[in-house]
Motif scaffolding. Sequence first.
Motif, PDB file in Angstrom:
ATOM      1  N   ALA A   1     -14.275 -24.730  22.353  1.00  0.00           N
ATOM      2  CA  ALA A   1     -13.906 -24.149  21.054  1.00  0.00           C
ATOM      3  C   ALA A   1     -14.896 -24.576  19.984  1.00  0.00           C
ATOM      4  O   ALA A   1     -15.651 -25.535  20.147  1.00  0.00           O
ATOM      5  CB  ALA A   1     -12.493 -24.594  20.680  1.00  0.00           C
ATOM      6  N   ASN A   2     -14.876 -23.834  18.910  1.00  0.00           N
ATOM      7  CA  ASN A   2     -15.644 -24.089  17.672  1.00  0.00           C
ATOM      8  C   ASN A   2     -17.101 -23.616  17.750  1.00  0.00           C
ATOM      9  O   ASN A   2     -17.547 -22.877  16.915  1.00  0.00           O
ATOM     10  CB  ASN A   2     -15.627 -25.566  17.253  1.00  0.00           C
TER      11      ASN A   2
ATOM     12  N   ARG B   1      -8.561 -34.909  14.981  1.00  0.00           N
ATOM     13  CA  ARG B   1      -8.129 -34.188  13.771  1.00  0.00           C
ATOM     14  C   ARG B   1      -7.738 -35.173  12.666  1.00  0.00           C
ATOM     15  O   ARG B   1      -7.818 -34.840  11.483  1.00  0.00           O
ATOM     16  CB  ARG B   1      -6.964 -33.230  14.074  1.00  0.00           C
TER      17      ARG B   1
ATOM     18  N   GLY C   1     -15.244 -28.204  21.398  1.00  0.00           N
ATOM     19  CA  GLY C   1     -13.882 -28.380  20.906  1.00  0.00           C
ATOM     20  C   GLY C   1     -13.806 -29.579  19.988  1.00  0.00           C
ATOM     21  O   GLY C   1     -14.684 -29.782  19.147  1.00  0.00           O
ATOM     22  N   ALA C   2     -12.798 -30.408  20.208  1.00  0.00           N
ATOM     23  CA  ALA C   2     -12.637 -31.608  19.383  1.00  0.00           C
ATOM     24  C   ALA C   2     -13.405 -32.789  19.977  1.00  0.00           C
ATOM     25  O   ALA C   2     -13.288 -33.908  19.500  1.00  0.00           O
ATOM     26  CB  ALA C   2     -11.143 -31.933  19.276  1.00  0.00           C
TER      27      ALA C   2
ATOM     28  N   ASP D   1      -8.124 -20.803  19.463  1.00  0.00           N
ATOM     29  CA  ASP D   1      -9.543 -20.804  19.850  1.00  0.00           C
ATOM     30  C   ASP D   1      -9.761 -21.427  21.225  1.00  0.00           C
ATOM     31  O   ASP D   1     -10.829 -21.272  21.816  1.00  0.00           O
ATOM     32  CB  ASP D   1     -10.429 -21.473  18.782  1.00  0.00           C
ATOM     33  N   ASN D   2      -8.773 -22.133  21.749  1.00  0.00           N
ATOM     34  CA  ASN D   2      -8.816 -22.590  23.141  1.00  0.00           C
ATOM     35  C   ASN D   2      -7.975 -21.675  24.031  1.00  0.00           C
ATOM     36  O   ASN D   2      -8.380 -21.320  25.131  1.00  0.00           O
ATOM     37  CB  ASN D   2      -8.210 -24.002  23.282  1.00  0.00           C
TER      38      ASN D   2
ATOM     39  N   THR E   1      -7.272 -34.642  20.872  1.00  0.00           N
ATOM     40  CA  THR E   1      -7.426 -33.735  19.726  1.00  0.00           C
ATOM     41  C   THR E   1      -6.759 -34.340  18.497  1.00  0.00           C
ATOM     42  O   THR E   1      -7.272 -34.233  17.383  1.00  0.00           O
ATOM     43  CB  THR E   1      -6.819 -32.358  20.061  1.00  0.00           C
TER      44      THR E   1
ATOM     45  N   HIS F   1      -3.783 -24.082  18.879  1.00  0.00           N
ATOM     46  CA  HIS F   1      -5.158 -23.629  18.683  1.00  0.00           C
ATOM     47  C   HIS F   1      -5.513 -22.409  19.520  1.00  0.00           C
ATOM     48  O   HIS F   1      -5.867 -22.525  20.688  1.00  0.00           O
ATOM     49  CB  HIS F   1      -6.138 -24.770  18.988  1.00  0.00           C
TER      50      HIS F   1
ATOM     51  N   GLU G   1       0.654 -25.908  21.959  1.00  0.00           N
ATOM     52  CA  GLU G   1      -0.658 -26.160  21.339  1.00  0.00           C
ATOM     53  C   GLU G   1      -0.903 -25.076  20.303  1.00  0.00           C
ATOM     54  O   GLU G   1      -0.629 -23.905  20.539  1.00  0.00           O
ATOM     55  CB  GLU G   1      -1.754 -26.166  22.430  1.00  0.00           C
TER      56      GLU G   1
ATOM     57  N   PHE H   1     -15.274 -23.455  13.418  1.00  0.00           N
ATOM     58  CA  PHE H   1     -14.175 -24.422  13.553  1.00  0.00           C
ATOM     59  C   PHE H   1     -12.810 -23.725  13.514  1.00  0.00           C
ATOM     60  O   PHE H   1     -12.515 -22.974  12.580  1.00  0.00           O
ATOM     61  CB  PHE H   1     -14.284 -25.451  12.420  1.00  0.00           C
ATOM     62  N   ASP H   2     -11.999 -23.972  14.515  1.00  0.00           N
ATOM     63  CA  ASP H   2     -10.650 -23.392  14.654  1.00  0.00           C
ATOM     64  C   ASP H   2     -10.680 -21.866  14.720  1.00  0.00           C
ATOM     65  O   ASP H   2      -9.675 -21.212  14.417  1.00  0.00           O
ATOM     66  CB  ASP H   2      -9.723 -23.843  13.510  1.00  0.00           C
TER      67      ASP H   2
ATOM     68  N   ARG I   1     -16.219 -36.095  12.721  1.00  0.00           N
ATOM     69  CA  ARG I   1     -15.921 -36.440  14.111  1.00  0.00           C
ATOM     70  C   ARG I   1     -17.046 -37.216  14.784  1.00  0.00           C
ATOM     71  O   ARG I   1     -16.817 -37.916  15.757  1.00  0.00           O
ATOM     72  CB  ARG I   1     -15.629 -35.155  14.905  1.00  0.00           C
TER      73      ARG I   1
HETATM   74  N1  HSE Z   1     -10.415 -26.081  17.129  1.00  0.00           N
HETATM   75  C1  HSE Z   1      -9.713 -27.214  17.649  1.00  0.00           C
HETATM   76  C2  HSE Z   1     -10.304 -28.489  17.086  1.00  0.00           C
HETATM   77  C3  HSE Z   1      -9.832 -27.202  19.139  1.00  0.00           C
HETATM   78  O1  HSE Z   1     -11.517 -28.571  16.989  1.00  0.00           O
HETATM   79  O2  HSE Z   1      -9.545 -29.392  16.718  1.00  0.00           O
HETATM   80  C4  HSE Z   1      -9.095 -28.325  19.769  1.00  0.00           C
HETATM   81  O3  HSE Z   1      -8.231 -27.837  20.712  1.00  0.00           O
END
Ligand code: HSE
Length: 300
Positions: free
Chosen positions: A13-14, A178, A251-252, A130-131, A174, A128, A126, A19-20, A225
């Motif tokens: 993802a991302n 976050r 992703g994360a 995007d996953n 995650t 998200h 979950e 992002f998201d 991150r």
């Molecule tokens: N878009 C989310 C994140 C994906 O980056 O936190 C994590 O599942």
Amino acid sequence: MKKIKVKVPATSANLGAGFDTLGVALTLYNEFIIEESDSIQIETVPKIKELENPDKNLFVKVLKAACEYNGNEFHGAKITQIINVPVARGLGSSATAIVAGIIASFFVNNKTLTDEDFSKIAYQFESHPDNLLPAWKGNLITATVDNGKTYYSQIDFPDDLKAVVVIPDFELSTEEARRVLPKEVFLEDAIFNIQRVSLFLAALTNKQYDLLKVSMNDKLHQPYRKKLIPGFDYVVNAALEVGALGVSLSGAGSSMIALADKNFDAIGKAMVEAFKNAGVNATYKVLDIDKRGATVEVLA
Ligand code: HSE
């Protein structure tokens, strides 16, 4: 139907600025083999003891929830989970279990799975898309939730690009990734990302791969991150130096992803080496983009 196999791709993802929003399916799969049974029996390959406990197994929880959603009671199943997607590494391992649970339940109950059914069940586990959506549908997906409804569109990823995914030997949840994010961001940072994610999609569509490097830069999540990823900047630079077109966190995290049209092994090795210099052991995989999404096969 006595025995089915649901195969679900890993996701990333991302892809930097998206992002998201963006997620892509990869040719690395978790497999869930389900046989009729009156009790719950779980075997994992390789063996992960915790996952063999039905109360801790996400796939079983989703299977139950999806059966209840369809008005059926879940009596049990003999489950074999073949796990190829590393857990808690930003490669959508939870999404594979969620998607597989929903698909298996609808298949067994002979029900058509709509976008609305999928969202209602999946978001209990979950939040998200995007996953979840690339794991279900495959390819590159851009997704949004508006007023509780999910809107998404699939974009055909160019076949001449591959993903070099580097997987460090440490997990990152995650939740933790976050927790380090700010509640508010600067307008100029939001604009930075909107410009880049738009450029990224145009660069892929028009095959202007020289734009990928700048368009995978991000100011909304990676700057925060990267404190959790030793060697982050070195890994990015190492990949770019040997020909990666663009690099981001997967992703994360904790995995990183580089997009490339050549030098795949050299990029993987350079990223692994950069992680090693930061004191982190890592491995790499050269993957294609999965175009099919989750599949069901009747085995018996
Ligand atoms: N878009 C989310 C994140 C994906 O980056 O936190 C994590 O599942």
